[in-house]
Design a protein around this motif. Sequence first.
Motif, mmCIF file in Angstrom:
data_model
loop_
_atom_site.group_PDB
_atom_site.id
_atom_site.type_symbol
_atom_site.label_atom_id
_atom_site.label_comp_id
_atom_site.label_asym_id
_atom_site.label_seq_id
_atom_site.Cartn_x
_atom_site.Cartn_y
_atom_site.Cartn_z
ATOM 1 N N LEU A 9 0.809 -1.230 0.000
ATOM 2 C CA LEU A 9 0.000 0.000 0.000
ATOM 3 C C LEU A 9 0.840 1.276 0.000
ATOM 4 O O LEU A 9 0.650 2.131 -0.869
ATOM 5 N N PRO A 10 1.774 1.469 0.935
ATOM 6 C CA PRO A 10 2.552 2.717 0.912
ATOM 7 C C PRO A 10 3.434 2.842 -0.331
ATOM 8 O O PRO A 10 3.653 3.938 -0.837
ATOM 9 N N GLN A 11 3.906 1.706 -0.846
ATOM 10 C CA GLN A 11 4.716 1.733 -2.067
ATOM 11 C C GLN A 11 3.887 2.242 -3.245
ATOM 12 O O GLN A 11 4.411 2.889 -4.150
ATOM 13 N N ALA A 12 2.598 1.935 -3.222
ATOM 14 C CA ALA A 12 1.694 2.377 -4.288
ATOM 15 C C ALA A 12 1.148 3.775 -4.001
ATOM 16 O O ALA A 12 0.343 4.294 -4.772
ATOM 17 N N GLY A 13 1.580 4.363 -2.892
ATOM 18 C CA GLY A 13 1.115 5.697 -2.537
ATOM 19 C C GLY A 13 -0.321 5.720 -2.037
ATOM 20 O O GLY A 13 -1.033 6.705 -2.208
ATOM 21 N N ARG A 14 -0.751 4.625 -1.437
ATOM 22 C CA ARG A 14 -2.138 4.503 -0.967
ATOM 23 C C ARG A 14 -2.168 4.199 0.512
ATOM 24 O O ARG A 14 -1.200 3.712 1.082
ATOM 25 N N LYS A 15 -3.304 4.488 1.119
ATOM 26 C CA LYS A 15 -3.586 4.097 2.502
ATOM 27 C C LYS A 15 -4.750 3.124 2.464
ATOM 28 O O LYS A 15 -5.553 3.145 1.530
ATOM 29 N N LEU A 16 -4.845 2.306 3.472
ATOM 30 C CA LEU A 16 -5.934 1.332 3.534
ATOM 31 C C LEU A 16 -7.284 2.037 3.463
ATOM 32 O O LEU A 16 -8.204 1.574 2.790
ATOM 33 N N SER A 17 -7.385 3.179 4.109
ATOM 34 C CA SER A 17 -8.653 3.919 4.132
ATOM 35 C C SER A 17 -9.028 4.502 2.772
ATOM 36 O O SER A 17 -10.185 4.840 2.547
ATOM 37 N N SER A 18 -8.073 4.580 1.834
ATOM 38 C CA SER A 18 -8.371 5.136 0.514
ATOM 39 C C SER A 18 -8.891 4.082 -0.463
ATOM 40 O O SER A 18 -9.333 4.411 -1.556
ATOM 41 N N LEU A 19 -8.845 2.820 -0.056
ATOM 42 C CA LEU A 19 -9.349 1.741 -0.912
ATOM 43 C C LEU A 19 -10.865 1.657 -0.791
ATOM 44 O O LEU A 19 -11.436 2.069 0.223
ATOM 45 N N PRO A 20 -11.537 1.111 -1.809
ATOM 46 C CA PRO A 20 -12.974 0.848 -1.667
ATOM 47 C C PRO A 20 -13.204 -0.041 -0.444
ATOM 48 O O PRO A 20 -12.359 -0.879 -0.101
ATOM 49 N N ALA A 21 -14.323 0.137 0.206
ATOM 50 C CA ALA A 21 -14.609 -0.544 1.474
ATOM 51 C C ALA A 21 -14.458 -2.064 1.372
ATOM 52 O O ALA A 21 -13.848 -2.684 2.244
ATOM 53 N N ASP A 22 -14.990 -2.671 0.311
ATOM 54 C CA ASP A 22 -14.915 -4.125 0.194
ATOM 55 C C ASP A 22 -13.480 -4.604 0.016
ATOM 56 O O ASP A 22 -13.084 -5.626 0.567
ATOM 57 N N LEU A 23 -12.681 -3.846 -0.715
ATOM 58 C CA LEU A 23 -11.287 -4.215 -0.918
ATOM 59 C C LEU A 23 -10.490 -4.036 0.376
ATOM 60 O O LEU A 23 -9.650 -4.875 0.718
ATOM 61 N N ALA A 24 -10.770 -2.974 1.116
ATOM 62 C CA ALA A 24 -10.093 -2.741 2.402
ATOM 63 C C ALA A 24 -10.396 -3.867 3.390
ATOM 64 O O ALA A 24 -9.496 -4.338 4.094
ATOM 65 N N VAL A 25 -11.640 -4.311 3.425
ATOM 66 C CA VAL A 25 -12.017 -5.425 4.311
ATOM 67 C C VAL A 25 -11.289 -6.700 3.901
ATOM 68 O O VAL A 25 -10.812 -7.463 4.749
ATOM 69 N N ALA A 26 -11.169 -6.925 2.596
ATOM 70 C CA ALA A 26 -10.466 -8.112 2.104
ATOM 71 C C ALA A 26 -8.979 -8.048 2.451
ATOM 72 O O ALA A 26 -8.382 -9.070 2.807
ATOM 73 N N VAL A 27 -8.382 -6.865 2.375
ATOM 74 C CA VAL A 27 -6.976 -6.703 2.758
ATOM 75 C C VAL A 27 -6.821 -6.995 4.243
ATOM 76 O O VAL A 27 -5.931 -7.742 4.656
ATOM 77 N N GLU A 28 -7.685 -6.405 5.062
ATOM 78 C CA GLU A 28 -7.636 -6.622 6.509
ATOM 79 C C GLU A 28 -7.811 -8.096 6.863
ATOM 80 O O GLU A 28 -7.196 -8.594 7.793
ATOM 81 N N GLY A 29 -8.652 -8.787 6.116
ATOM 82 C CA GLY A 29 -8.914 -10.200 6.383
ATOM 83 C C GLY A 29 -7.873 -11.132 5.798
ATOM 84 O O GLY A 29 -7.958 -12.343 5.967
ATOM 85 N N GLY A 30 -6.895 -10.584 5.081
ATOM 86 C CA GLY A 30 -5.840 -11.408 4.501
ATOM 87 C C GLY A 30 -6.269 -12.188 3.277
ATOM 88 O O GLY A 30 -5.623 -13.156 2.891
ATOM 89 N N ARG A 31 -7.353 -11.756 2.636
ATOM 90 C CA ARG A 31 -7.857 -12.473 1.456
ATOM 91 C C ARG A 31 -7.332 -11.894 0.149
ATOM 92 O O ARG A 31 -7.653 -12.401 -0.925
ATOM 93 N N VAL A 32 -6.536 -10.816 0.238
ATOM 94 C CA VAL A 32 -6.024 -10.148 -0.956
ATOM 95 C C VAL A 32 -4.504 -10.112 -0.872
ATOM 96 O O VAL A 32 -3.935 -9.761 0.160
ATOM 97 N N THR A 33 -3.852 -10.458 -1.971
ATOM 98 C CA THR A 33 -2.392 -10.453 -2.005
ATOM 99 C C THR A 33 -1.863 -9.055 -2.325
ATOM 100 O O THR A 33 -2.608 -8.191 -2.794
ATOM 101 N N GLY A 34 -0.599 -8.870 -2.100
ATOM 102 C CA GLY A 34 0.051 -7.609 -2.449
ATOM 103 C C GLY A 34 -0.002 -7.347 -3.935
ATOM 104 O O GLY A 34 -0.101 -6.206 -4.377
ATOM 105 N N ASP A 35 0.044 -8.408 -4.721
ATOM 106 C CA ASP A 35 -0.021 -8.266 -6.178
ATOM 107 C C ASP A 35 -1.354 -7.656 -6.606
ATOM 108 O O ASP A 35 -1.398 -6.820 -7.508
ATOM 109 N N ILE A 36 -2.425 -8.057 -5.964
ATOM 110 C CA ILE A 36 -3.742 -7.515 -6.303
ATOM 111 C C ILE A 36 -3.821 -6.043 -5.913
ATOM 112 O O ILE A 36 -4.351 -5.227 -6.672
ATOM 113 N N VAL A 37 -3.264 -5.686 -4.767
ATOM 114 C CA VAL A 37 -3.251 -4.280 -4.357
ATOM 115 C C VAL A 37 -2.433 -3.457 -5.352
ATOM 116 O O VAL A 37 -2.833 -2.364 -5.760
ATOM 117 N N ARG A 38 -1.302 -3.981 -5.775
ATOM 118 C CA ARG A 38 -0.455 -3.308 -6.758
ATOM 119 C C ARG A 38 -1.205 -3.138 -8.089
ATOM 120 O O ARG A 38 -1.187 -2.071 -8.698
#
Length: 92
Positions: A9-38
């Motif tokens: 997230l910081p490498q991409a210049g983003r914060k968790l709070s700036s992601l869409p709600a469903d994607l942020a929840v998936a990141v928090e739950g460990g269901r999304v990889t770094g590649d998907i965030v990138r």
Amino acid sequence: HRGDALFVLPQAGRKLSSLPADLAVAVEGGRVTGDIVRRFAEMERSPLLRWLLGFRWFRERLLADDLFLAKLAMEMGVGMIAKVRGIDMDES
């Protein structure tokens, strides 16, 4: 996956709070990889893809399958050609 995604997230210049709600929840739950965030951050740079990412169902498909747009374009192309060929055959 959570640690990897939060690291990207910081490498991409983003914060968790700036992601869409469903994607942020998936990141928090460990269901999304770094590649998907990138990939999400890269896609958001394009105005067309940013607009498409606004649709949850489309965002899920785009992020899950990096060839989704290519597959969709091929399917639409084949469908259009089949329709045109069908019209030409009817007129003969």
